[in-house]
Design an enzyme around this catalytic site. Sequence first.
Site, PDB file in Angstrom:
ATOM      1  N   GLU A 142       0.838  -1.190   0.000  1.00 45.73           N
ATOM      2  CA  GLU A 142       0.000   0.000   0.000  1.00 45.73           C
ATOM      3  C   GLU A 142       0.875   1.242   0.000  1.00 45.73           C
ATOM      4  O   GLU A 142       1.888   1.296   0.691  1.00 45.73           O
ATOM      5  CB  GLU A 142      -0.916  -0.020   1.227  1.00 45.73           C
ATOM      6  CG  GLU A 142      -1.744  -1.292   1.333  1.00 45.73           C
ATOM      7  CD  GLU A 142      -2.488  -1.449   2.647  1.00 45.73           C
ATOM      8  OE1 GLU A 142      -2.853  -0.416   3.251  1.00 45.73           O
ATOM      9  OE2 GLU A 142      -2.709  -2.595   3.073  1.00 45.73           O
ATOM     10  N   GLU A 144      -9.792   6.079   2.505  1.00 44.84           N
ATOM     11  CA  GLU A 144     -10.193   5.346   3.709  1.00 44.84           C
ATOM     12  C   GLU A 144     -10.089   6.288   4.902  1.00 44.84           C
ATOM     13  O   GLU A 144      -9.178   7.121   4.972  1.00 44.84           O
ATOM     14  CB  GLU A 144      -9.275   4.141   3.919  1.00 44.84           C
ATOM     15  CG  GLU A 144      -9.508   3.389   5.223  1.00 44.84           C
ATOM     16  CD  GLU A 144      -8.463   2.291   5.465  1.00 44.84           C
ATOM     17  OE1 GLU A 144      -8.500   1.674   6.547  1.00 44.84           O
ATOM     18  OE2 GLU A 144      -7.610   2.069   4.579  1.00 44.84           O
TER      19      GLU A 144
END
Length: 377
Positions: free
Chosen positions: A184, A293
């Site tokens: 990520e 997110e």
Amino acid sequence: MDKRSIYFQLFVLLISLLISHSTSGRLINFDKQAPKGTIKTIKANNGDVVDCVNIHEQPAFEHPSLKSHKLQIEPSHYARIHRNESMLSKIFQPWQCPQGSIPIRRQVNTDTHILRKSKSTPPASYNNGHQYSVTQLFYGSPTIQGAYATIDIWKPSLAIPASDFSLTQIWVTSGSGSLLNTMEVGWQVFPGRTGDAQPRFFIFWTADAYNATGCYDLTCPGFVQTNNQYSPGMALQPSVYQGAQYEFVLQIEKDQQSGNYWLYIYGTAIGYWPSSIFNSLQQGADTVEWGGEIYDSSGSDGFHTLTQMGSGYFPSQGYGIASYVRNLTYIDSSYNVVPVSQSSLQAYAPALNCYNYQFEQSPDGSLSFFYGGPGCN
């Protein structure tokens, strides 16, 4: 048995547990002092304390699978994106470490709970404090060799700055359940971890669905840093409402010779995730995701929080106000660069009244994903 003997035995037990803890998931405590191999310590203009660490003594090589790892100084071939140092200098203030060393920012809080979770598009009520506005490319087989995108940078506000976070990133993943592997990369506002409310460049990885392996940045063994100027943890220049838009081009690509996954920003190599720290990702990825997110620590599962995602405005506001990820692209098994079509994507945002999304097709045919929102009362 007297209290002194009991305390001593408890102390011995605690030490033995700490020693036996797996290095692959252990956080390295260098928030108070320079890490091993430091040859120079510098203080950046923004107050960051940065240690320049001998490249051969960096934390990565404490990982059990990297004990005999041969350092790959540069990729076997260069990124498909042309290097753009002028754009790098607009979003970063380089940390100038000597050649042969790598910059590591002193962590403000290395003990922060990971606060990551496996994403399998569960019902919104089971998000456990996390909310998303994400689009996903599911390929079905682990043959994706990389992905990239251009990501807009913002500075969202958090309802509870000490424990909430907001991020935008690319997820490159493979496997499921306990074998979920992820790489990520993106930007994040997380004062509880970084010590300030600035958007910062971050990386993350796990080889077991966020259980015992992986960490942010260079705070545990795993990611191998090679660049002596740019490193995870650096502060970023955020975009301006109806003004200048600051963005960075992020790319992850599997090296055709070594199998390591190289990370690039604007075509400049930063370092790599060795394939040996993974299991499901060794052959390739089966899924790529792009988007935002947030973590809501209030206990409302993200349905009653004013923590912002992206710019804090809904996608319908458009360019200059809403946040976006554009030029969504993946690299196939033949190393062809493939622009993603909207028809191949699945988007989801469980709390649409709080964080939404929409797609836009640019005149040149490239796809943009606008996402985010202000949260909900």
